[in-house]
Scaffold this active site. Sequence first.
Site, PDB file in Angstrom:
ATOM      1  N   ARG A   1      33.813   4.759  22.065  1.00 19.17           N
ATOM      2  CA  ARG A   1      32.931   5.748  21.692  1.00 19.17           C
ATOM      3  C   ARG A   1      33.428   7.111  21.064  1.00 19.17           C
ATOM      4  NH1 ARG A   1      30.036   6.310  27.182  1.00 19.17           N
ATOM      5  NH2 ARG A   1      28.349   8.040  26.456  1.00 19.17           N
TER       6      ARG A   1
ATOM      7  N   ARG B   1      26.511   3.542  33.990  1.00 17.52           N
ATOM      8  CA  ARG B   1      26.400   3.001  32.604  1.00 17.52           C
ATOM      9  C   ARG B   1      27.206   2.080  31.913  1.00 17.52           C
ATOM     10  NH1 ARG B   1      24.950   8.236  29.033  1.00 17.52           N
ATOM     11  NH2 ARG B   1      26.008   6.979  27.562  1.00 17.52           N
TER      12      ARG B   1
ATOM     13  N   ARG C   1      31.018   9.164  35.997  1.00 17.50           N
ATOM     14  CA  ARG C   1      29.734   9.601  36.046  1.00 17.50           C
ATOM     15  C   ARG C   1      28.878   8.590  36.636  1.00 17.50           C
ATOM     16  NH1 ARG C   1      27.425  11.661  30.319  1.00 17.50           N
ATOM     17  NH2 ARG C   1      28.141   9.495  29.638  1.00 17.50           N
TER      18      ARG C   1
ATOM     19  N   ARG D   1      23.706  11.930  14.976  1.00 15.87           N
ATOM     20  CA  ARG D   1      25.260  11.561  15.138  1.00 15.87           C
ATOM     21  C   ARG D   1      25.990  11.166  14.249  1.00 15.87           C
ATOM     22  NH1 ARG D   1      24.562  10.250  20.717  1.00 15.87           N
ATOM     23  NH2 ARG D   1      26.121   8.745  21.618  1.00 15.87           N
TER      24      ARG D   1
ATOM     25  N   LYS E   1      26.144  17.486  27.605  1.00 12.67           N
ATOM     26  CA  LYS E   1      25.075  17.940  26.810  1.00 12.67           C
ATOM     27  C   LYS E   1      23.658  17.275  27.439  1.00 12.67           C
ATOM     28  CE  LYS E   1      25.758  14.754  23.410  1.00 12.67           C
ATOM     29  NZ  LYS E   1      26.961  14.204  23.833  1.00 12.67           N
TER      30      LYS E   1
END
Length: 215
Positions: free
Chosen positions: A170, A159, A126, A87, A14
């Site tokens: 998550r 992160r 990532r 969310r 996203k």
Amino acid sequence: MSINILLGPPGSGKGTQAKRLVAKFPLTHLSTGDILRDAVSKETALGLAVKALMAEGKLVDDDTVNGLVFARLQDETQGVLFDGYPRTIHQAEALQQFMSSKGLSLGSVVLVEVPREVLEARVVGRRVCTGCGEIYHLATKPPKQDGVCDLCGSPLKHRSDDTAEAFRKRMDEFDSTFLPLLGFYQRQPGFHAVNGDQDPNSVFEQLQTLFQENA
Ligand code: AMP
């Protein structure tokens, strides 16, 4: 002014796609994750309050997030593209109420679908630029120089919620909140789903077509 939304699990791309879309369409990118991470790095009262929660991969409470978003929307003059918001069904309902009160319309709502087994590897590999926010992946999109952004030369970081453990948390959060949210937006005329398990250029082409049709 129209409100556009990218929906999808963590690691669905996203953020990457939102950055590309706002370079092409007159939309402001509003990532609640980025706004919250900025507060954490600046150690504001909000940042200090949400830091531990975010690192664990838990959601920040609806009222706090809605408050942040509505404050940003007050200042907006062009359309926006949300990434990571809404969310929860409560956030979606609150956004809808806010939009009705301000006469804002819903444009495109696009679900980026990626099989679960692909997501964890994407998230754990990532790396994000601390300067311009460009997103890399150690295996599929490594920077030319280790740990350094190709675009602006700033250091890259992993992160704190991109570890395997936080990712699973998550995903649990996503699973417990997503279905009602999807049910809410699937009924809207601007809703579409794209296959996010393709190379980012192909995903972008499909998104571009949808946003053009709905512009
Ligand atoms: P993201 O960058 O969208 O993956 O978000 C990173 C983290 O920020 C999430 O795991 C949550 O802790 C928090 N967050 C971002 N957006 C929201 C939201 N809409 N509602 C609640 N928490 C959020």
